[in-house]
Design an enzyme around this catalytic site. Structure first.
Site, PDB file in Angstrom:
ATOM      1  N   CYS A   1       0.859  -1.190   0.000  1.00 24.11           N
ATOM      2  CA  CYS A   1       0.000   0.000   0.000  1.00 24.11           C
ATOM      3  C   CYS A   1       0.893   1.237   0.000  1.00 24.11           C
ATOM      4  CB  CYS A   1      -0.912   0.006   1.227  1.00 24.11           C
ATOM      5  SG  CYS A   1      -1.788   1.566   1.444  1.00 24.11           S
TER       6      CYS A   1
ATOM      7  N   CYS B   1       0.598   3.445   3.091  1.00 20.89           N
ATOM      8  CA  CYS B   1       1.266   2.855   4.260  1.00 20.89           C
ATOM      9  C   CYS B   1       2.785   3.024   4.129  1.00 20.89           C
ATOM     10  CB  CYS B   1       0.905   1.379   4.405  1.00 20.89           C
ATOM     11  SG  CYS B   1      -0.737   1.103   5.112  1.00 20.89           S
TER      12      CYS B   1
ATOM     13  N   ASP C   1      -0.295  16.249  -2.772  1.00 25.99           N
ATOM     14  CA  ASP C   1      -0.564  15.252  -3.806  1.00 25.99           C
ATOM     15  C   ASP C   1       0.500  15.364  -4.903  1.00 25.99           C
ATOM     16  OD1 ASP C   1      -3.377  13.574  -4.690  1.00 25.99           O
ATOM     17  OD2 ASP C   1      -1.894  13.972  -6.256  1.00 25.99           O
TER      18      ASP C   1
ATOM     19  N   HIS D   1      -4.064   1.562   8.408  1.00 33.49           N
ATOM     20  CA  HIS D   1      -4.606   1.201   7.094  1.00 33.49           C
ATOM     21  C   HIS D   1      -6.095   0.907   7.197  1.00 33.49           C
ATOM     22  CE1 HIS D   1      -4.582  -0.190   2.936  1.00 33.49           C
ATOM     23  NE2 HIS D   1      -5.506  -1.046   3.361  1.00 33.49           N
TER      24      HIS D   1
ATOM     25  N   ASN E   1     -12.757   9.801  -2.600  1.00 31.79           N
ATOM     26  CA  ASN E   1     -13.217   8.860  -3.609  1.00 31.79           C
ATOM     27  C   ASN E   1     -13.290   7.478  -2.974  1.00 31.79           C
ATOM     28  OD1 ASN E   1     -13.302  10.805  -5.710  1.00 31.79           O
ATOM     29  ND2 ASN E   1     -11.073  10.659  -5.913  1.00 31.79           N
TER      30      ASN E   1
ATOM     31  N   HIS F   1      -6.350   3.112   0.348  1.00 29.43           N
ATOM     32  CA  HIS F   1      -6.091   3.506   1.744  1.00 29.43           C
ATOM     33  C   HIS F   1      -6.888   4.794   1.929  1.00 29.43           C
ATOM     34  CE1 HIS F   1      -2.958   4.018   5.198  1.00 29.43           C
ATOM     35  NE2 HIS F   1      -3.815   5.035   5.299  1.00 29.43           N
TER      36      HIS F   1
ATOM     37  N   HIS G   1      -8.458   8.175   2.235  1.00 29.91           N
ATOM     38  CA  HIS G   1      -7.827   9.495   2.161  1.00 29.91           C
ATOM     39  C   HIS G   1      -8.848  10.542   1.772  1.00 29.91           C
ATOM     40  CE1 HIS G   1      -7.430   7.592  -1.807  1.00 29.91           C
ATOM     41  NE2 HIS G   1      -7.554   8.814  -2.327  1.00 29.91           N
TER      42      HIS G   1
ATOM     43  N   HIS H   1      -9.024  14.317  -0.032  1.00 27.89           N
ATOM     44  CA  HIS H   1      -8.339  15.346  -0.805  1.00 27.89           C
ATOM     45  C   HIS H   1      -8.796  16.713  -0.291  1.00 27.89           C
ATOM     46  CE1 HIS H   1      -7.187  12.535  -4.114  1.00 27.89           C
ATOM     47  NE2 HIS H   1      -8.290  11.921  -3.758  1.00 27.89           N
TER      48      HIS H   1
HETATM   49  P1  AMP Z   1      -7.711   8.653  -5.449  1.00 26.60           P
HETATM   50  O1  AMP Z   1      -7.710   8.647  -6.948  1.00 26.60           O
HETATM   51  O2  AMP Z   1      -8.848   9.367  -4.817  1.00 26.60           O
HETATM   52  O3  AMP Z   1      -7.512   7.251  -4.907  1.00 26.60           O
HETATM   53  O4  AMP Z   1      -6.472   9.513  -5.008  1.00 26.60           O
HETATM   54  C1  AMP Z   1      -5.171   9.024  -4.881  1.00 26.60           C
HETATM   55  C2  AMP Z   1      -4.276  10.215  -4.968  1.00 26.60           C
HETATM   56  O5  AMP Z   1      -3.023   9.854  -4.471  1.00 26.60           O
HETATM   57  C3  AMP Z   1      -4.080  10.759  -6.380  1.00 26.60           C
HETATM   58  O6  AMP Z   1      -4.509  12.114  -6.427  1.00 26.60           O
HETATM   59  C4  AMP Z   1      -2.571  10.616  -6.598  1.00 26.60           C
HETATM   60  O7  AMP Z   1      -2.019  11.683  -7.336  1.00 26.60           O
HETATM   61  C5  AMP Z   1      -2.057  10.584  -5.179  1.00 26.60           C
HETATM   62  N1  AMP Z   1      -0.782   9.920  -5.010  1.00 26.60           N
HETATM   63  C6  AMP Z   1      -0.450   8.685  -5.459  1.00 26.60           C
HETATM   64  N2  AMP Z   1       0.805   8.387  -5.089  1.00 26.60           N
HETATM   65  C7  AMP Z   1       1.271   9.446  -4.387  1.00 26.60           C
HETATM   66  C8  AMP Z   1       2.501   9.756  -3.749  1.00 26.60           C
HETATM   67  N3  AMP Z   1       3.529   8.894  -3.743  1.00 26.60           N
HETATM   68  N4  AMP Z   1       2.640  10.954  -3.136  1.00 26.60           N
HETATM   69  C9  AMP Z   1       1.608  11.828  -3.139  1.00 26.60           C
HETATM   70  N5  AMP Z   1       0.425  11.591  -3.701  1.00 26.60           N
HETATM   71  C10 AMP Z   1       0.254  10.423  -4.335  1.00 26.60           C
HETATM   72 ZN    ZN Z   2      -2.366   1.546   3.592  1.00 20.22          ZN
END
Ligand code: AMP
Ligand code: ZN
Length: 112
Positions: A3, A6, A29, A45, A85, A96, A98, A100
């Site tokens: 993940c 994580c 992001d 997680h 989302n 995981h 989150h 935004h």
């Molecule tokens: P979602 O599409 O709602 O699952 O959002 C996942 C978000 O995580 C996306 O906006 C990605 O750009 C962001 N993301 C993925 N990997 C990373 C990372 N290593 N560092 C920062 N953001 C990330």
């Molecule tokens: Zn996780």
């Protein structure tokens, strides 16, 4: 565990941290969709909002209690949008939980 968030919590993947406490992490992001785009996660997680229930919802309350401070730390000054989302139809890409936080400009009136 495989993940990405994580791994960020564990320091195995670098992130641009905006806020951290014992149970929450917020970072920029990597692919921003607004001039200021921060992701807020629980350190524990939890796969998505769909996994929230009466026994773990305290983390959701902690995240929301921290969001105003996170927005200030991210230098958002004129309002913001919070999105989570959840599942395939919402295009959740990281499994995981989150949230935004989007700000730094006038956002679209549409949310889809
Ligand atoms: P979602 O599409 O709602 O699952 O959002 C996942 C978000 O995580 C996306 O906006 C990605 O750009 C962001 N993301 C993925 N990997 C990373 C990372 N290593 N560092 C920062 N953001 C990330
Ligand atoms: Zn996780």
């Amino acid at each position: 565990m495989d993940c990405i968030f994580c791994m960020i919590v564990d320091g195995k993947i670098p992130s641009s941290k905006v806020y951290e406490d014992e149970s929450i992490l917020a970072f920029k992001d990597i692919n921003p969709q607004a001039p200021i785009h921060v992701v807020v996660i629980p350190k524990e997680h939890i796969a998505s909002l769909d996994e929230i229930n009466a026994s773990n919802s305290d983390i959701a309350a902690k995240i929301f209690a921290a969001i105003p401070e996170i927005a200030k730390k991210a230098e958002i000054t004129n309002g913001y949008r919070v999105i989570s989302n959840c599942g395939p139809d919402a295009c959740q890409s990281v499994k995981h939980l989150h949230f935004h936080i989007l700000g730094g400009a006038q956002l679209s009136e549409r949310m889809t």
